[in-house]
Write a protein that holds these residues in place. Sequence first.
Motif, PDB file in Angstrom:
ATOM      1  N   UNK A   1       0.814  -1.211   0.000  1.00  0.00           N
ATOM      2  CA  UNK A   1       0.000   0.000   0.000  1.00  0.00           C
ATOM      3  C   UNK A   1       0.854   1.270   0.000  1.00  0.00           C
ATOM      4  N   UNK A   2       2.030   1.242   0.658  1.00  0.00           N
ATOM      5  CA  UNK A   2       2.874   2.441   0.629  1.00  0.00           C
ATOM      6  C   UNK A   2       3.338   2.738  -0.791  1.00  0.00           C
ATOM      7  N   UNK A   3       3.757   1.709  -1.516  1.00  0.00           N
ATOM      8  CA  UNK A   3       4.163   1.887  -2.916  1.00  0.00           C
ATOM      9  C   UNK A   3       2.987   2.360  -3.757  1.00  0.00           C
ATOM     10  N   UNK A   4       1.806   1.873  -3.422  1.00  0.00           N
ATOM     11  CA  UNK A   4       0.600   2.295  -4.139  1.00  0.00           C
ATOM     12  C   UNK A   4       0.331   3.783  -3.918  1.00  0.00           C
ATOM     13  N   UNK A   5       0.452   4.235  -2.668  1.00  0.00           N
ATOM     14  CA  UNK A   5       0.255   5.656  -2.368  1.00  0.00           C
ATOM     15  C   UNK A   5       1.279   6.506  -3.115  1.00  0.00           C
ATOM     16  N   UNK A   6       2.526   6.037  -3.133  1.00  0.00           N
ATOM     17  CA  UNK A   6       3.595   6.791  -3.795  1.00  0.00           C
ATOM     18  C   UNK A   6       3.342   6.899  -5.295  1.00  0.00           C
TER      19      UNK A   6
END
Length: 344
Positions: A141-146
Motif C-alpha cells: 500500500x505504501x508503494x501504491x500511495x507513492x
Amino acid sequence: MGVFSQLSESSKQNAFSLPGFKKADCSSGSPSGKKEVEFGSPLFYTYCAIGGAASCGITHTAIVPLDLVKCRIQVNSEKYKSIGTGFRVTVAEEGVRALAKGWAPTLIGYSLQGLGKFGFYEVFKNVYADMIGEENAYLYRTSLYLAASASAEFFADILLAPMEATKVRIQTSPGAPPTLRGCAPMIYRAEGLSGFYKGLPPLWMRQIPYTMMKFACFERTVEMLYKYVVPKPRAECNKTEQLGVTFVAGYIAGVFCAIVSHPADTIVSKLNQDASATAGSIIKKLGFAGLWKGLTPRIIMIGTLTALQWFIYDTVKVVLGLPRPPPAEMPESLKKKLAAQGQQ
C-alpha cells in the motif's frame, strides 16, 4: 463517461473502496441524513477535485506573506537574512500591502493544482489498486500511495506552472508589475509561452517528491495513530475527533514534505526570478548550503499548510457526503492464507 464507469466498477473490487467503506458507516455518513455519494462514481471524483481545489487554494493564499518572505530569502539571502528581517525590510520598503503580493496567481494556480492533485490521486489509487489486486494493494500500500500521488502531481503541476511563474516574478523581481493582470502579459511578451513553463521540470522535482511524501506519509501516519495513539477504534470516534487525527497526521507529513522538496523549491524561486538562469547555473552558484536557505520558514509554512489542506479536504468530504473509508485493513482472504501458512 466510459472511463468513469470503468473506474466506478473497478473501485468496488480493491482494498481501498467498499471493504473499508462498509466498516465505516457510522463514521462516514453524511450530515442531515443526506444520501451518501457512491464511492468511485463520477460525482465522487468530481467532489474530490472540488475539495482539493478548496484545500490548496485557500491555504496557499492564506500564507502568501510567509511565502513571499521565504522566496525573498531564497533569492536574496544577503538582504533578507531571516523571517523577521524579511518581514521588517519588506514592510519598511514597500508597506504592509506588499505582503499580499502574488495572492491572485497563488489562489488561481494552487486551486487548479489542488483540483488535479487530490482528484487524480483518488482516481489513480483506485486504478492501480485494481491492477495489482486486493491483497497486493494491502501488502504494497505504501508503494501504491507513492505511485498514485506521483502520477497525480505530474498533471497537477502542468496546471500550476504558469501561475507559479507569475507569482514568483511578482514577489521577487523589483521591476515586475505587482499584479497578475500586469505581470502575466509582461512575461508572455518577453519570453513567450515558454516563460510560464521553463520552471516546470524543477517544479516537478519539487512537487512530485513533496506530494509523494504528503500522501504516503499521511496515509501511514493516520493508520499508525489509530493503531497506537487513539484510545478507541476509528468507527467509535466522532467526526471532530477524526478530523483532529487528520490535522495531526497532516502536520507530521508536512514537515517531511518541506525537507524533501526544499532544494528544488529554491531552484524554482531563482529560475522564475531570473529569466536568463538555468537549473545548473543556480546549483553551481548557490552550492549545497545555498539550496537550503529559507528551510525554517518553509517547514513552518508547509507543516501548517499540509495539516490545513488535509483538514479542509476531509471536511469537504463530510459536508458533501463522500464516503471516508477507514485506514487500510488486511483483506479476509489474506488473513486466511497467513493463518493457513502458520498451521503448516
